[in-house]
Enzyme design. Structure first.
Site, PDB file in Angstrom:
ATOM      1  N   GLY A   1       0.765  -1.245   0.000  1.00 45.36           N
ATOM      2  CA  GLY A   1       0.000   0.000   0.000  1.00 45.36           C
ATOM      3  C   GLY A   1       0.800   1.302   0.000  1.00 45.36           C
ATOM      4  O   GLY A   1       1.776   1.478  -0.738  1.00 45.36           O
TER       5      GLY A   1
ATOM      6  N   ARG B   1       5.968  -8.636   7.839  1.00 37.64           N
ATOM      7  CA  ARG B   1       6.075  -9.808   6.954  1.00 37.64           C
ATOM      8  C   ARG B   1       7.453  -9.815   6.301  1.00 37.64           C
ATOM      9  O   ARG B   1       7.696  -9.065   5.346  1.00 37.64           O
ATOM     10  CB  ARG B   1       4.950  -9.781   5.915  1.00 37.64           C
ATOM     11  CG  ARG B   1       3.587 -10.099   6.523  1.00 37.64           C
ATOM     12  CD  ARG B   1       2.463  -9.839   5.563  1.00 37.64           C
ATOM     13  NE  ARG B   1       2.265  -8.424   5.293  1.00 37.64           N
ATOM     14  CZ  ARG B   1       1.373  -7.922   4.442  1.00 37.64           C
ATOM     15  NH1 ARG B   1       0.610  -8.744   3.761  1.00 37.64           N
ATOM     16  NH2 ARG B   1       1.248  -6.622   4.275  1.00 37.64           N
TER      17      ARG B   1
ATOM     18  N   TYR C   1     -11.644   2.544  15.085  1.00 43.16           N
ATOM     19  CA  TYR C   1     -10.671   2.980  14.071  1.00 43.16           C
ATOM     20  C   TYR C   1     -10.682   4.511  13.986  1.00 43.16           C
ATOM     21  O   TYR C   1      -9.629   5.154  13.975  1.00 43.16           O
ATOM     22  CB  TYR C   1     -10.978   2.358  12.701  1.00 43.16           C
ATOM     23  CG  TYR C   1     -10.037   2.852  11.624  1.00 43.16           C
ATOM     24  CD1 TYR C   1      -8.687   2.479  11.646  1.00 43.16           C
ATOM     25  CD2 TYR C   1     -10.464   3.717  10.619  1.00 43.16           C
ATOM     26  CE1 TYR C   1      -7.799   2.951  10.679  1.00 43.16           C
ATOM     27  CE2 TYR C   1      -9.589   4.187   9.651  1.00 43.16           C
ATOM     28  CZ  TYR C   1      -8.254   3.802   9.684  1.00 43.16           C
ATOM     29  OH  TYR C   1      -7.379   4.275   8.731  1.00 43.16           O
TER      30      TYR C   1
HETATM   31  P1  NDP Z   1      -2.034  -1.711   3.891  1.00 46.23           P
HETATM   32  O1  NDP Z   1      -2.758  -2.750   4.677  1.00 46.23           O
HETATM   33  O2  NDP Z   1      -1.897  -1.905   2.421  1.00 46.23           O
HETATM   34  O3  NDP Z   1      -0.596  -1.454   4.521  1.00 46.23           O
HETATM   35  C1  NDP Z   1      -0.419  -1.347   5.919  1.00 46.23           C
HETATM   36  C2  NDP Z   1       1.059  -1.473   6.244  1.00 46.23           C
HETATM   37  O4  NDP Z   1       1.205  -1.346   7.667  1.00 46.23           O
HETATM   38  C3  NDP Z   1       1.626  -2.815   5.852  1.00 46.23           C
HETATM   39  O5  NDP Z   1       2.898  -2.646   5.286  1.00 46.23           O
HETATM   40  C4  NDP Z   1       1.722  -3.557   7.165  1.00 46.23           C
HETATM   41  O6  NDP Z   1       2.832  -4.447   7.127  1.00 46.23           O
HETATM   42  C5  NDP Z   1       1.993  -2.423   8.147  1.00 46.23           C
HETATM   43  N1  NDP Z   1       1.600  -2.782   9.499  1.00 46.23           N
HETATM   44  C6  NDP Z   1       0.352  -3.060   9.950  1.00 46.23           C
HETATM   45  N2  NDP Z   1       0.400  -3.416  11.239  1.00 46.23           N
HETATM   46  C7  NDP Z   1       1.713  -3.382  11.599  1.00 46.23           C
HETATM   47  C8  NDP Z   1       2.396  -3.660  12.809  1.00 46.23           C
HETATM   48  N3  NDP Z   1       1.763  -4.046  13.911  1.00 46.23           N
HETATM   49  N4  NDP Z   1       3.738  -3.531  12.836  1.00 46.23           N
HETATM   50  C9  NDP Z   1       4.405  -3.135  11.727  1.00 46.23           C
HETATM   51  N5  NDP Z   1       3.814  -2.845  10.565  1.00 46.23           N
HETATM   52  C10 NDP Z   1       2.474  -2.977  10.512  1.00 46.23           C
HETATM   53  O7  NDP Z   1      -2.811  -0.351   4.195  1.00 46.23           O
HETATM   54  P2  NDP Z   1      -2.589   1.148   3.674  1.00 46.23           P
HETATM   55  O8  NDP Z   1      -1.373   1.265   2.880  1.00 46.23           O
HETATM   56  O9  NDP Z   1      -3.870   1.581   3.094  1.00 46.23           O
HETATM   57  O10 NDP Z   1      -2.455   1.888   5.081  1.00 46.23           O
HETATM   58  C11 NDP Z   1      -1.321   2.656   5.456  1.00 46.23           C
HETATM   59  C12 NDP Z   1      -1.772   3.721   6.426  1.00 46.23           C
HETATM   60  O11 NDP Z   1      -2.684   4.601   5.780  1.00 46.23           O
HETATM   61  C13 NDP Z   1      -2.507   3.205   7.661  1.00 46.23           C
HETATM   62  O12 NDP Z   1      -2.098   3.947   8.776  1.00 46.23           O
HETATM   63  C14 NDP Z   1      -3.975   3.473   7.333  1.00 46.23           C
HETATM   64  O13 NDP Z   1      -4.751   3.614   8.499  1.00 46.23           O
HETATM   65  C15 NDP Z   1      -3.845   4.767   6.580  1.00 46.23           C
HETATM   66  N6  NDP Z   1      -4.963   5.096   5.707  1.00 46.23           N
HETATM   67  C16 NDP Z   1      -5.391   4.233   4.748  1.00 46.23           C
HETATM   68  C17 NDP Z   1      -6.476   4.555   3.945  1.00 46.23           C
HETATM   69  C18 NDP Z   1      -7.049   3.617   2.939  1.00 46.23           C
HETATM   70  O14 NDP Z   1      -8.196   3.835   2.505  1.00 46.23           O
HETATM   71  N7  NDP Z   1      -6.323   2.594   2.497  1.00 46.23           N
HETATM   72  C19 NDP Z   1      -7.119   5.871   4.068  1.00 46.23           C
HETATM   73  C20 NDP Z   1      -6.624   6.677   5.143  1.00 46.23           C
HETATM   74  C21 NDP Z   1      -5.562   6.326   5.894  1.00 46.23           C
HETATM   75  P3  NDP Z   1       2.887  -5.900   7.778  1.00 46.23           P
HETATM   76  O15 NDP Z   1       1.521  -6.485   7.700  1.00 46.23           O
HETATM   77  O16 NDP Z   1       3.919  -6.611   6.970  1.00 46.23           O
HETATM   78  O17 NDP Z   1       3.340  -5.633   9.158  1.00 46.23           O
HETATM   79  C1  8X3 Z   2      -9.218   4.680   5.872  1.00 45.39           C
HETATM   80  C2  8X3 Z   2     -10.298   5.392   5.169  1.00 45.39           C
HETATM   81  O1  8X3 Z   2     -12.761   5.899   5.253  1.00 45.39           O
HETATM   82  O2  8X3 Z   2     -12.109   3.563   5.265  1.00 45.39           O
HETATM   83  O3  8X3 Z   2      -8.694   5.437   6.892  1.00 45.39           O
HETATM   84  O4  8X3 Z   2     -11.814   4.904   7.199  1.00 45.39           O
HETATM   85  S1  8X3 Z   2     -11.813   4.916   5.767  1.00 45.39           S
END
Ligand code: NDP
Ligand code: 8X3
Length: 251
Positions: free
Chosen positions: A13, A35, A151
């Site tokens: 992501g 991972r 969340y």
């Molecule tokens: P993904 O699930 O694609 O990526 C999340 C990343 O966070 C992965 O690389 C995962 O790696 C890592 N991660 C999760 N938990 C842990 C942990 N306990 N320790 C270390 N690493 C961790 O999601 P996004 O790229 O979408 O999300 C990235 C950020 O953006 C988050 O904070 C999310 O809340 C925020 N966000 C996302 C939105 C969306 O719509 N997608 C919108 C708004 C904000 P691994 O599992 O290998 O540990």
């Molecule tokens: C991720 C976006 O709208 O699914 O933070 O919460 S939403």
């Protein structure tokens, strides 16, 4: 001059896209995730563009965070940009039917994990009187939405922490930017729905969501600005999403 960025959660992501984007801008990278196989693959791919140091740890594990980061070679502690990206949503239930373990995963990752990492890295920045922290908030940190309860609370917490950090770090000339996206198509929904791909796919049907690269572009814009300019807060939405819960979908 060489610059170093530390990005948490690059195994998919937004984190991965940001690593790719900052590598293209010439940053040396410290990249993290849980991972190990994915982290190695991402790091290998990035090595074609820049120097990369992968660190495998869970941001919820305070000891592991401290051991991994404090164990960095001294030269790598000159972190110019910290992107606190690792985060997740788990579940989408009314609060009265919430799963306590899901709540704890979100609170421990999105708030405590961000704090553990920041607590180690910020003193490196204050010592150099230099740095930029980019926190991944969310539209969910601006307005709560139905069943998003915990969340949304964690992302409201990131909003407050970003404001607080900005004040605490002001005397050191350290920038703090919060990036608040709406729906970005990543592994986010697959994680939220615990591997239910059909349910995850539905989230992004009927409209064009943001991509991880869109968010990486915004982060790159913020970190590449001149030293005297800071973006405090950036809310980035798909054109088809008005707020945290209102979408224009054509199905
Ligand atoms: P993904 O699930 O694609 O990526 C999340 C990343 O966070 C992965 O690389 C995962 O790696 C890592 N991660 C999760 N938990 C842990 C942990 N306990 N320790 C270390 N690493 C961790 O999601 P996004 O790229 O979408 O999300 C990235 C950020 O953006 C988050 O904070 C999310 O809340 C925020 N966000 C996302 C939105 C969306 O719509 N997608 C919108 C708004 C904000 P691994 O599992 O290998 O540990
Ligand atoms: C991720 C976006 O709208 O699914 O933070 O919460 S939403």
């Amino acid at each position: 001059m060489e610059k170093i960025a530390l990005i948490t959660g690059v195994t998919s992501g937004i984190g991965r896209a940001t690593a790719e984007r900052l590598a293209a801008e010439g940053y040396k990278l410290i990249v993290t995730g849980r991972r190990e196989d994915k982290l190695k693959a991402v790091a290998e791919a990035l090595k074609a563009k820049t120097e990369v140091l992968p660190l495998c740890f869970d941001v919820r594990d305070k000891q592991a965070v401290e051991t991994a980061l404090n164990g960095l070679p001294e030269a790598w502690k000159a972190v110019d940009v910290l992107v606190n990206n690792a985060g997740l949503a788990v579940g989408l239930n009314p609060l009265q039917e919430g799963v306590v373990d899901d709540w704890e995963r979100m609170i421990d990752t999105n708030l405590k994990g961000l704090l553990y990492v920041s607590r180690v890295v910020l003193p490196w920045m204050t010592a150099r009187r230099k740095g930029h922290v980019v926190n991944l908030g969310s539209i969910a940190g601006k307005e709560a939405y139905l069943n998003g309860n915990v969340y949304c609370a964690t992302k409201h917490g990131v909003d407050a922490l970003s404001k607080g950090m900005r004040q605490d770090l002001l005397p050191y000339g350290i920038k703090v930017t919060q990036i608040c996206p709406g729906a970005v198509e990543t592994e986010f929904s697959l994680v939220r729905f615990k591997g239910d791909a059909q349910r995850a796919d539905k989230v992004y049907q009927g409209f064009t969501p943001l991509t991880a690269a869109d968010i990486a572009d915004a982060i790159a814009y913020c970190v590449l600005l001149p030293a005297h300019v800071n973006i405090n807060d950036m809310v980035i939405m798909p054109t088809a999403q008005a707020n945290s819960s209102q979408f224009h979908k054509v199905l």
